[in-house]
Design an enzyme around this catalytic site. Structure first.
Site, PDB file in Angstrom:
ATOM      1  N   LYS A 123       2.399  56.929   9.654  1.00 19.76           N
ATOM      2  CA  LYS A 123       1.663  56.318  10.761  1.00 19.76           C
ATOM      3  C   LYS A 123       2.249  54.981  11.198  1.00 19.76           C
ATOM      4  O   LYS A 123       2.270  54.662  12.387  1.00 19.76           O
ATOM      5  CB  LYS A 123       0.190  56.153  10.365  1.00 19.76           C
ATOM      6  CG  LYS A 123      -0.572  57.475  10.283  1.00 19.76           C
ATOM      7  CD  LYS A 123      -2.026  57.237   9.915  1.00 19.76           C
ATOM      8  CE  LYS A 123      -2.872  58.494  10.068  1.00 19.76           C
ATOM      9  NZ  LYS A 123      -2.396  59.619   9.269  1.00 19.76           N
TER      10      LYS A 123
ATOM     11  N   GLU B 247      -5.807  48.368  11.515  1.00 16.68           N
ATOM     12  CA  GLU B 247      -6.099  48.540  12.933  1.00 16.68           C
ATOM     13  C   GLU B 247      -7.433  47.883  13.258  1.00 16.68           C
ATOM     14  O   GLU B 247      -8.334  47.852  12.421  1.00 16.68           O
ATOM     15  CB  GLU B 247      -6.188  50.025  13.310  1.00 16.68           C
ATOM     16  CG  GLU B 247      -4.861  50.746  13.342  1.00 16.68           C
ATOM     17  CD  GLU B 247      -5.025  52.190  13.770  1.00 16.68           C
ATOM     18  OE1 GLU B 247      -6.174  52.664  13.868  1.00 16.68           O
ATOM     19  OE2 GLU B 247      -3.995  52.855  14.005  1.00 16.68           O
TER      20      GLU B 247
ATOM     21  N   HIS C  96     -14.842  62.266   9.422  1.00 13.90           N
ATOM     22  CA  HIS C  96     -13.493  62.298  10.003  1.00 13.90           C
ATOM     23  C   HIS C  96     -12.953  63.713  10.193  1.00 13.90           C
ATOM     24  O   HIS C  96     -11.777  63.874  10.536  1.00 13.90           O
ATOM     25  CB  HIS C  96     -12.509  61.473   9.161  1.00 13.90           C
ATOM     26  CG  HIS C  96     -12.914  60.040   8.975  1.00 13.90           C
ATOM     27  ND1 HIS C  96     -12.935  59.124  10.004  1.00 13.90           N
ATOM     28  CD2 HIS C  96     -13.360  59.370   7.872  1.00 13.90           C
ATOM     29  CE1 HIS C  96     -13.342  57.957   9.554  1.00 13.90           C
ATOM     30  NE2 HIS C  96     -13.606  58.076   8.270  1.00 13.90           N
TER      31      HIS C  96
ATOM     32  N   ARG D  91       2.464  70.166  15.236  1.00 14.40           N
ATOM     33  CA  ARG D  91       2.155  71.578  14.969  1.00 14.40           C
ATOM     34  C   ARG D  91       1.133  72.046  15.990  1.00 14.40           C
ATOM     35  O   ARG D  91       0.665  71.268  16.830  1.00 14.40           O
ATOM     36  CB  ARG D  91       1.567  71.730  13.559  1.00 14.40           C
ATOM     37  CG  ARG D  91       0.369  70.806  13.326  1.00 14.40           C
ATOM     38  CD  ARG D  91      -0.334  71.067  12.035  1.00 14.40           C
ATOM     39  NE  ARG D  91      -1.276  70.020  11.678  1.00 14.40           N
ATOM     40  CZ  ARG D  91      -2.485  69.881  12.185  1.00 14.40           C
ATOM     41  NH1 ARG D  91      -2.917  70.723  13.107  1.00 14.40           N
ATOM     42  NH2 ARG D  91      -3.287  68.904  11.791  1.00 14.40           N
TER      43      ARG D  91
END
Length: 617
Positions: free
Chosen positions: A116, A200, A235, A297
């Site tokens: 990430k 973040e 999530h 994907r």
């Protein structure tokens, strides 16, 4: 065009790929573990190869076995599906090195988007907007704490190699940061073998917006518009839809353009998804939507994009992997109507969504929707794999039409004896905030209790099912001239219940299962079993002993010892399980014994009233 294809996956996605391949005339090869020997994807393929024991680390995650199966079966290409090895760059390279076609992006693209922090830096360089945060190499607790303080709380700690919600912690204050960081790092090291994190800014009203992108080997990249995946539980996506509610043309153009730029930055080939986090506090706006990550994907939720565009994304994958250009240009793609997808899992919401394992003796899904599944009635749901048993996809001219169709199909579903989340999904689809498209990723977390399906069927459904049983003669002592209203004792999934019903009606709510009835309502199924008719009109209390059918409280006693009573006369009222149950005389007689008083608690099977039968000359 590829002529033979091995699917390195199982279940629903394997069946989905086989369906398109067969339509295109492509020969298919399935792989399977011990647990999947009789699975639907194995029987659907043209050929199947055994690759090992049931645990995924001994079968579906062993790349060498899959490549060997492809060579042994004569397959020229490998499609990874999603999950398992689909985003494993080393496996993708091994497939290519073995002289096989990899139906997916270049291994370098997978690597570029795999971490990430590196992906966010790459996106920043490509001009793609990213969430404010810290991506530095200095991972000392002191530096991370300093950066978090500078960003401002709340902040989100994320494992750089994370996914599926693992390795993520929201931190609300500086005092909580150190403990949250340690917890996140431990989980990241355990799950991904990498404890590095990034920081973040926490988005207070977050929506999950993602864009389907597609590239070919001729330099073409297009988008197939956006999806909204904001309805999540821990999530994990629950319900996905396309397009995103509240997305205007200007914002759509900006977000989709950013997604295409992101794909071009890594020379992307094949199907991919650019995921964004949006601050929805003031609606969707281009300057409040930031890059989050890329999935290299096909996504679980790809059917909603297929439904609104009329395109088969698996066909696109096979054509691109064969070297063909994209089937459509950007100008040839448009949005038609609305689509929604719900993920149906074999899990029990009442038990914290624990997986429900075993045999699917009943597996009937509602009509009017697209069903993508890898199981059928009689299949075994194994503890070794993800418990998703189907994806139910609705398409309609408007959002509400698609939502209503999806809720209706789930409401009409019947799965037994395994539990499913169908009732939970229906509640979510009918929640006022979802109906009004007031979406954010915290909706389920806030409204969890309100989304729980009822623990038992409605009184109407129970009465109908009880009537079905008595009409079939399952209750001893039933007579054709029985009174219209009767009360019987039953077991509902093993729990004692008393039901007032009409023995001359019923049958529509239940499905026969021997001497039992399966009561299906709101996407849930219960088994109703005849137990005994204790002191009921039309019952079998032939000795005059009126027993309590279940634990409860006496709320009314309308007779006294020595009273003469007539058949069907009300004797007392029992309150149990938030319902009132009237007990009546089974025949004419005299109250010989009364062991009930108003307000008293009684146990199941307790003798409440004894009636002596009236003697006749």
């Amino acid at each position: 065009m590829i002529q033979s294809l091995l699917i390195a996956n199982r279940g629903e996605i394997a069946c989905r790929i086989i369906r398109t391949a067969r339509r295109m005339g492509v020969r298919t090869v399935a792989v399977y573990s011990d647990a999947d020997a009789d699975a639907l994807h194995v029987r659907s393929a043209d050929e199947a190869v055994h690759i090992g024991p049931s645990p995924v680390r001994e079968s579906y995650l062993v790349g060498d076995k899959i490549i060997a199966a492809a060579k042994a079966s004569g397959a020229e290409a490998i499609h990874p599906g999603y999950g398992f090895l689909s985003e494993n760059a080393e496996f993708a390279q091994a497939v290519i090195d073995a002289g096989l076609i990899w139906v997916g992006p270049n291994p370098s693209s997978i690597t570029a988007m795999g971490l990430k922090d590196a992906a966010k830096k790459l996106m920043q360089d490509a001009g793609v907007p990213t969430t404010p945060g810290y991506l530095g190499d200095d991972q000392s607790p002191e530096r991370l704490k300093t950066e978090a303080d500078a960003i401002g709380y709340p902040v989100l700690i994320k494992a750089v190699a994370g996914g599926g919600g693992k390795g993520m912690r929201k931190v609300d204050s500086a005092a909580d940061f150190a403990d949250a960081l340690l917890s996140c790092q431990r989980e990241a090291a355990s799950s991904f073998g990498n404890d590095q994190v990034l920081l973040e800014k926490w988005v207070t009203n977050p929506r999950h917006i993602e864009v389907q992108v597609f590239g070919d080997r001729h330099g073409n990249v297009v988008h197939l518009f956006e999806r909204d995946c904001s309805l999540q539980r821990r999530h994990q996506k629950v319900i996905e839809e396309a397009p995103a509610p509240g997305m205007d043309a200007q914002t759509r153009a900006a977000v989709c353009r950013a997604a295409v730029n992101a794909a071009k930055a890594v020379d992307y080939v094949g199907a991919g998804t650019i995921e964004f986090i949006a601050d929805g506090s003031e609606g969707l706006k281009a300057d409040r939507i930031w890059f989050m990550e890329m999935n290299t994907r096909l996504q679980v939720e790809h059917p909603v994009t297929e439904e609104i565009t009329g395109q088969d994304l698996v066909e696109w994958q096979l054509r691109v992997a064969s070297g063909e250009p994209l089937p459509k240009t950007q100008d040839e793609l448009s949005i038609n109507g609305w689509a929604m997808e719900a993920r149906l899992y074999a899990e029990d919401p009442a038990k914290g969504f624990l997986p429900s394992i075993g045999r699917l003796d009943l597996f009937e899904l509602g009509e009017g929707c697209r069903i993508d599944t890898g199981v059928e009635q009689g299949a075994e749901i194994s503890p070794f794999y993800d418990p998703m048993i189907a994806k139910v996809i609705a398409h309609g001219p408007t959002r509400d039409a698609a939502r209503s169709a999806l809720a209706g199909a789930l409401d009409d579903s019947a799965v037994w004896p395994l539990k499913t989340n169908a009732g939970f999904l229906v509640k979510a689809l009918e929640h006022p905030d979802f109906v009004a498209a007031r979406l954010d990723t915290g909706l389920i977390g806030r409204e969890g209790d309100a989304l729980m399906p009822p623990a038992r069927p409605s009184g109407e459904a129970l009465a109908d099912a009880a009537g079905s049983l008595t009409r079939g003669g399952a209750l001893a002592g039933f007579r054709l001239n029985a009174p219209v209203h009767a009360t019987g004792s039953f077991l509902l999934d093993g729990e004692a219940v008393t039901i007032a019903y009409d023995p001359r009606a019923g049958g529509e709510a239940g499905e026969e299962a021997g001497e039992d009835v399966l009561v299906a309502e709101g996407g849930q199924v219960w088994r109703l079993t005849p137990w005994r008719a204790s002191g009921t009109a039309g019952g079998d209390a032939s000795d005059g002993a009126i027993l309590s059918p279940m634990p409860g409280r006496i709320i009314a006693v309308v007779v006294a010892a020595g009273d003469a009573v007539t058949k069907g006369q009300k004797l007392l009222t029992l309150e149990a399980m938030k319902m009132e149950h009237s007990l009546v005389a089974p025949f004419d007689g005299t109250i010989a014994e009364l062991n009930a008083s108003e307000g008293g608690q009684v146990s199941e099977g307790a003798l409440l009233v004894k009636i002596e039968r009236e003697e006749t000359a």
